[in-house]
Design a protein around this motif. Structure first.
Motif, short mmCIF file in Angstrom:
data_model
loop_
_atom_site.label_atom_id
_atom_site.label_comp_id
_atom_site.label_asym_id
_atom_site.label_seq_id
_atom_site.Cartn_x
_atom_site.Cartn_y
_atom_site.Cartn_z
N ASN A 164 -8.87 5.16 2.12
CA ASN A 164 -10.12 5.12 1.37
C ASN A 164 -11.04 4.08 2.00
OD1 ASN A 164 -9.08 2.56 0.39
ND2 ASN A 164 -7.92 3.75 -1.12
N ASP A 165 -12.22 3.89 1.40
CA ASP A 165 -13.20 2.94 1.92
C ASP A 165 -12.68 1.51 1.87
OD1 ASP A 165 -14.93 5.03 2.33
OD2 ASP A 165 -16.11 4.68 0.51
N GLU A 166 -11.92 1.19 0.84
CA GLU A 166 -11.40 -0.18 0.70
C GLU A 166 -10.45 -0.51 1.84
OE1 GLU A 166 -8.86 -2.95 -2.47
OE2 GLU A 166 -9.26 -0.84 -2.91
N ALA A 167 -9.54 0.41 2.18
CA ALA A 167 -8.60 0.16 3.27
C ALA A 167 -9.33 0.02 4.59
CB ALA A 167 -7.59 1.31 3.35
N GLN A 168 -10.36 0.84 4.80
CA GLN A 168 -11.12 0.73 6.03
C GLN A 168 -11.88 -0.59 6.10
OE1 GLN A 168 -13.50 4.14 6.97
NE2 GLN A 168 -14.63 3.12 8.59
N ALA A 169 -12.41 -1.05 4.97
CA ALA A 169 -13.17 -2.30 4.94
C ALA A 169 -12.29 -3.49 5.28
CB ALA A 169 -13.81 -2.49 3.57
N ILE A 170 -11.04 -3.50 4.81
CA ILE A 170 -10.12 -4.60 5.13
C ILE A 170 -9.92 -4.69 6.63
CG2 ILE A 170 -7.72 -5.38 4.93
CD1 ILE A 170 -7.71 -4.21 2.10
N TRP A 171 -9.77 -3.54 7.29
CA TRP A 171 -9.61 -3.51 8.74
C TRP A 171 -10.90 -3.95 9.44
CZ3 TRP A 171 -12.43 0.38 11.51
CH2 TRP A 171 -12.25 0.34 12.90
N ARG A 172 -12.02 -3.39 9.03
CA ARG A 172 -13.27 -3.66 9.72
C ARG A 172 -13.70 -5.12 9.58
NH1 ARG A 172 -16.43 -0.13 11.91
NH2 ARG A 172 -15.56 1.63 10.75
N GLU A 173 -13.36 -5.73 8.45
CA GLU A 173 -13.76 -7.11 8.20
C GLU A 173 -12.73 -8.12 8.70
OE1 GLU A 173 -14.38 -7.09 4.01
OE2 GLU A 173 -16.05 -5.64 4.13
N ASN A 174 -11.70 -7.63 9.37
CA ASN A 174 -10.63 -8.50 9.90
C ASN A 174 -10.01 -9.34 8.80
OD1 ASN A 174 -10.72 -7.78 12.72
ND2 ASN A 174 -12.69 -8.83 12.82
N ALA A 175 -9.82 -8.73 7.65
CA ALA A 175 -9.20 -9.43 6.53
C ALA A 175 -7.68 -9.21 6.56
CB ALA A 175 -9.78 -8.92 5.22
N GLU A 176 -6.95 -10.20 6.07
CA GLU A 176 -5.50 -10.10 5.95
C GLU A 176 -4.85 -9.74 7.28
OE1 GLU A 176 -4.34 -7.56 2.71
OE2 GLU A 176 -6.04 -8.19 1.47
N ASN A 177 -5.26 -10.42 8.35
CA ASN A 177 -4.72 -10.14 9.67
C ASN A 177 -3.42 -10.88 9.93
OD1 ASN A 177 -6.84 -8.49 10.27
ND2 ASN A 177 -7.75 -9.78 11.84
N LEU A 178 -2.61 -10.31 10.81
CA LEU A 178 -1.39 -10.95 11.28
C LEU A 178 -1.67 -11.79 12.51
CD1 LEU A 178 1.27 -8.08 11.10
CD2 LEU A 178 1.42 -10.27 9.91
N ASP A 179 -0.77 -12.73 12.81
CA ASP A 179 -0.79 -13.43 14.09
C ASP A 179 0.61 -13.41 14.67
OD1 ASP A 179 0.67 -16.11 13.46
OD2 ASP A 179 -0.79 -15.91 11.83
N VAL A 180 0.73 -13.64 15.97
CA VAL A 180 2.00 -13.49 16.67
C VAL A 180 3.05 -14.46 16.15
CG1 VAL A 180 3.15 -13.77 18.90
CG2 VAL A 180 1.03 -12.47 18.75
N ASP A 181 2.69 -15.70 15.88
CA ASP A 181 3.67 -16.67 15.39
C ASP A 181 4.30 -16.23 14.08
OD1 ASP A 181 3.25 -18.28 17.58
OD2 ASP A 181 1.83 -19.61 16.56
N THR A 182 3.49 -15.70 13.18
CA THR A 182 4.02 -15.20 11.91
C THR A 182 4.98 -14.05 12.14
OG1 THR A 182 2.02 -15.86 10.71
CG2 THR A 182 3.37 -14.16 9.70
N VAL A 183 4.62 -13.15 13.06
CA VAL A 183 5.47 -12.00 13.37
C VAL A 183 6.81 -12.44 13.94
CG1 VAL A 183 5.71 -10.03 14.92
CG2 VAL A 183 3.58 -10.37 13.66
N LEU A 184 6.79 -13.34 14.91
CA LEU A 184 8.03 -13.78 15.54
C LEU A 184 8.94 -14.50 14.55
CD1 LEU A 184 6.74 -14.99 19.02
CD2 LEU A 184 7.90 -12.85 18.47
#
Length: 333
Positions: free
Chosen positions: A276-296
């Protein structure tokens, strides 16, 4: 459970299909997939998809084993790739109409059930006679992490681990084929790693749309032959020379000559699928992003919970191989 897919034949209008061949000719030359360099951003020095290479050397395309030497196996799977478009970065003249073709969004909505489809990537692959593409899943993307910023093997581990699903950007891929090469069928596991392998012939102007991030797939041998392949190194290139002719070159040395009818040419379109539009907005606005240190850190914790790791974290290359062997399960494993 069978993962949904759509096989389309014919795919485009006849003149549109012919234009796809012209785009490759205009592009001029294609480098190898290995030319995308090694994965050293985390301190390791490994091929970007070493996960695929290890499995292929051990089991081959069918899972029954591989009799090729390491040198031949590497040449057999070191196919030729160029990116035609990535987001707003367009590198191939005339690809814009293909990237925005309405058939992609219509079919992607039907298969994914998502309302919002965003065309993301278009790239082309060429395989020469005797080459094949090892069984693999494609490189996924997560909010904040993609193939431009993160080792490809790590992105694959992230998906197969299942730990980062809430950050994943769902992607559908449409693989389309153009030209008259024999062999080179698209082979895949629509029922999962425990299911049977299926194949679809790569006929001119046909295509398949499927979630290649989750579905293991590959390419059967082109021209159904096992010739003495030239040794294809990281800097070998395939050049269009006019009048349907292509040359394989290493610097100024011509290693082989081909005409269009011998080459297996495909174009892959990838689209982001947002519910939906909300899911796309989270991606487009770079919200709630991951970083490599958190992943590892999350992956290391999962290894310890499984009992796969005790003591300190290994050095980067060993750690990478441990992550792949723990989380990525290939068919016939």
């Amino acid at each position: 459970m069978t993962i949904p897919y759509l096989h389309m034949e014919p795919f485009l209008a006849a003149d549109e299909a012919q234009a796809m061949l012209s785009i490759a000719e205009s592009f001029g030359s294609f480098g190898t997939y290995a030319d995308e360099a090694t994965s050293d951003s985390l301190g390791e020095n490994l091929p970007q998809r070493f996960d695929v290479g290890i499995n292929y050397v051990d089991k081959g395309l069918t899972g029954e084993g591989n009799t090729d030497s390491l040198e031949v196996a590497a040449s057999r799977t070191n196919y030729f790739r160029e990116t035609y478009a990535y987001g707003l970065d367009t590198k191939a003249a005339g690809i814009e109409q293909f990237m925005a073709h309405p058939a992609f969004s219509t079919n992607a909505r039907e298969i994914s059930g998502c309302d919002n489809i965003v065309p993301a990537i278009v790239y082309a692959n060429i395989l020469i006679p005797g080459q094949e593409l090892a069984i693999h899943t494609d490189v996924p993307e997560f909010r904040g992490l993609n193939r431009k910023t993160t080792p490809q093997w790590l992105l694959v581990v992230m998906l197969h681990s299942g730990l980062f699903n809430r950050y994943r950007i769902p992607i559908l891929t449409c693989v389309s084929w153009f030209g008259g090469a024999r062999g080179g069928a698209f082979t895949f596991y629509p029922d999962g790693v425990s299911g049977d392998r299926a194949s679809i012939e790569a006929h001119h102007n046909s295509a398949i749309m499927v979630d290649t991030d989750n579905v293991f797939h590959g390419v059967e041998r082109v021209n159904n032959v096992s010739p003495d392949l030239p040794i294809i190194g990281q800097k070998t290139r395939l050049y269009f020379c006019g009048e349907n002719k292509w040359e394989l070159r290493e610097s100024d040395e011509v290693l082989a000559e081909f005409d269009w009818s011998q080459l297996r040419y495909s174009i892959s379109w990838k689209g982001y699928c947002f519910a939906n539009d909300e899911a796309q907005a989270i991606w487009r606005e770079n919200a709630e992003n991951l970083d490599v240190d958190t992943v590892l850190a999350a992956l290391e914790a999962a290894l310890r919970e499984r009992g796969a790791l005790n003591g300190s974290r290994p050095e980067p290359s060993e750690f990478a191989q441990l992550l792949v062997s723990t989380f990525v399960r290939f068919p016939n494993s």
